[in-house]
Design a protein around this motif. Structure first.
Motif, PDB file in Angstrom:
ATOM      1  N   THR A  34       0.805  -1.232   0.000  1.00  0.00           N
ATOM      2  CA  THR A  34       0.000   0.000   0.000  1.00  0.00           C
ATOM      3  C   THR A  34       0.832   1.273   0.000  1.00  0.00           C
ATOM      4  O   THR A  34       0.350   2.326  -0.403  1.00  0.00           O
ATOM      5  N   GLY A  35       2.049   1.187   0.524  1.00  0.00           N
ATOM      6  CA  GLY A  35       2.861   2.389   0.687  1.00  0.00           C
ATOM      7  C   GLY A  35       2.557   3.113   1.987  1.00  0.00           C
ATOM      8  O   GLY A  35       3.134   4.165   2.273  1.00  0.00           O
ATOM      9  N   PHE A  36       1.644   2.558   2.794  1.00  0.00           N
ATOM     10  CA  PHE A  36       1.333   3.140   4.098  1.00  0.00           C
ATOM     11  C   PHE A  36       2.270   2.547   5.146  1.00  0.00           C
ATOM     12  O   PHE A  36       2.683   1.396   5.041  1.00  0.00           O
ATOM     13  N   SER A  37       2.561   3.316   6.171  1.00  0.00           N
ATOM     14  CA  SER A  37       3.433   2.813   7.236  1.00  0.00           C
ATOM     15  C   SER A  37       2.730   1.731   8.040  1.00  0.00           C
ATOM     16  O   SER A  37       1.491   1.664   8.097  1.00  0.00           O
ATOM     17  N   VAL A  38       3.524   0.884   8.675  1.00  0.00           N
ATOM     18  CA  VAL A  38       2.985  -0.169   9.532  1.00  0.00           C
ATOM     19  C   VAL A  38       2.188   0.453  10.673  1.00  0.00           C
ATOM     20  O   VAL A  38       1.107  -0.031  11.024  1.00  0.00           O
ATOM     21  N   SER A  39       2.696   1.536  11.237  1.00  0.00           N
ATOM     22  CA  SER A  39       1.996   2.167  12.363  1.00  0.00           C
ATOM     23  C   SER A  39       0.635   2.730  11.917  1.00  0.00           C
ATOM     24  O   SER A  39      -0.346   2.641  12.656  1.00  0.00           O
ATOM     25  N   MET A  40       0.580   3.285  10.708  1.00  0.00           N
ATOM     26  CA  MET A  40      -0.700   3.795  10.216  1.00  0.00           C
ATOM     27  C   MET A  40      -1.683   2.647  10.005  1.00  0.00           C
ATOM     28  O   MET A  40      -2.840   2.725  10.420  1.00  0.00           O
ATOM     29  N   LEU A  41      -1.219   1.564   9.377  1.00  0.00           N
ATOM     30  CA  LEU A  41      -2.095   0.413   9.146  1.00  0.00           C
ATOM     31  C   LEU A  41      -2.575  -0.191  10.457  1.00  0.00           C
ATOM     32  O   LEU A  41      -3.746  -0.555  10.594  1.00  0.00           O
ATOM     33  N   SER A  42      -1.686  -0.266  11.411  1.00  0.00           N
ATOM     34  CA  SER A  42      -2.053  -0.796  12.722  1.00  0.00           C
ATOM     35  C   SER A  42      -3.128   0.070  13.374  1.00  0.00           C
ATOM     36  O   SER A  42      -4.114  -0.436  13.915  1.00  0.00           O
ATOM     37  N   ALA A  43      -2.943   1.384  13.306  1.00  0.00           N
ATOM     38  CA  ALA A  43      -3.923   2.308  13.882  1.00  0.00           C
ATOM     39  C   ALA A  43      -5.268   2.191  13.177  1.00  0.00           C
ATOM     40  O   ALA A  43      -6.327   2.255  13.818  1.00  0.00           O
ATOM     41  N   LEU A  44      -5.242   1.990  11.857  1.00  0.00           N
ATOM     42  CA  LEU A  44      -6.489   1.812  11.115  1.00  0.00           C
ATOM     43  C   LEU A  44      -7.186   0.515  11.531  1.00  0.00           C
ATOM     44  O   LEU A  44      -8.392   0.492  11.766  1.00  0.00           O
ATOM     45  N   GLU A  45      -6.419  -0.564  11.632  1.00  0.00           N
ATOM     46  CA  GLU A  45      -6.996  -1.849  12.016  1.00  0.00           C
ATOM     47  C   GLU A  45      -7.584  -1.822  13.419  1.00  0.00           C
ATOM     48  O   GLU A  45      -8.597  -2.461  13.684  1.00  0.00           O
ATOM     49  N   LEU A  46      -6.955  -1.090  14.298  1.00  0.00           N
ATOM     50  CA  LEU A  46      -7.441  -1.001  15.676  1.00  0.00           C
ATOM     51  C   LEU A  46      -8.594  -0.008  15.828  1.00  0.00           C
ATOM     52  O   LEU A  46      -9.216   0.066  16.882  1.00  0.00           O
ATOM     53  N   GLY A  47      -8.843   0.747  14.751  1.00  0.00           N
ATOM     54  CA  GLY A  47      -9.902   1.745  14.820  1.00  0.00           C
ATOM     55  C   GLY A  47      -9.480   2.985  15.574  1.00  0.00           C
ATOM     56  O   GLY A  47     -10.311   3.793  15.975  1.00  0.00           O
ATOM     57  N   ASP A  48      -8.171   3.145  15.763  1.00  0.00           N
ATOM     58  CA  ASP A  48      -7.651   4.315  16.468  1.00  0.00           C
ATOM     59  C   ASP A  48      -7.489   5.514  15.540  1.00  0.00           C
ATOM     60  O   ASP A  48      -7.168   6.601  15.990  1.00  0.00           O
TER      61      ASP A  48
END
Length: 133
Positions: A34-48
């Motif tokens: 995706t080109g998105f950072s791991v931290s961004m993806l993690s935050a999206l998955e957690l709904g944060d």
């Protein structure tokens, strides 16, 4: 004061995570796609973090699903999650009570209680309330 993310973002994040895991992808692999950072993806998955429509489409493309699939939500998911939490709480309580000899009967009662229909549970609760009087 920061804005909290609405439940819909948590549900979408959960769906993204489930889809990613079903495909056997790590966050790092999804990040590369995706080109998105791991931290961004993690935050999206957690709904944060709130997900923007363009990010949703990028993630959907990387997961090889339609964006609409990530928006699909089954209300039974909430009840399943609640059931899992309740089961864990019940098992913890039962385990704790089994250590106390005086409460073994309560554990037996709780285990039997789980097999009752909602109507039977209501009747039992009403009966127990009469004992308090």
């Amino acid at each position: 004061m920061g804005r909290s993310t609405p439940d819909i973002h948590k549900k979408i994040g959960k769906k993204i995570r489930e889809t990613r895991l079903n495909l056997g992808l790590s966050l790092e692999e999804l990040s590369l796609k995706t080109g998105f950072s791991v931290s961004m993806l993690s935050a999206l998955e957690l709904g944060d973090r709130r997900i923007h429509i363009d990010a949703l489409y990028t993630i959907a493309k990387a997961l090889k699903v339609d964006a609409a699939d990530l928006l699909a939500y089954d209300e039974e998911d909430d009840s399943k999650d609640s059931d899992i939490i309740i089961d864990k709480q019940f098992n913890n309580l039962a385990h704790e009570w089994e250590k106390d000899d005086r409460k073994k009967e309560a554990v037996i009662l709780l285990r039997e209680f789980r097999n009752l229909t909602p109507d039977q549970i209501h009747m039992l609760i009403e009966t127990v309330k009469t004992f308090k009087k």
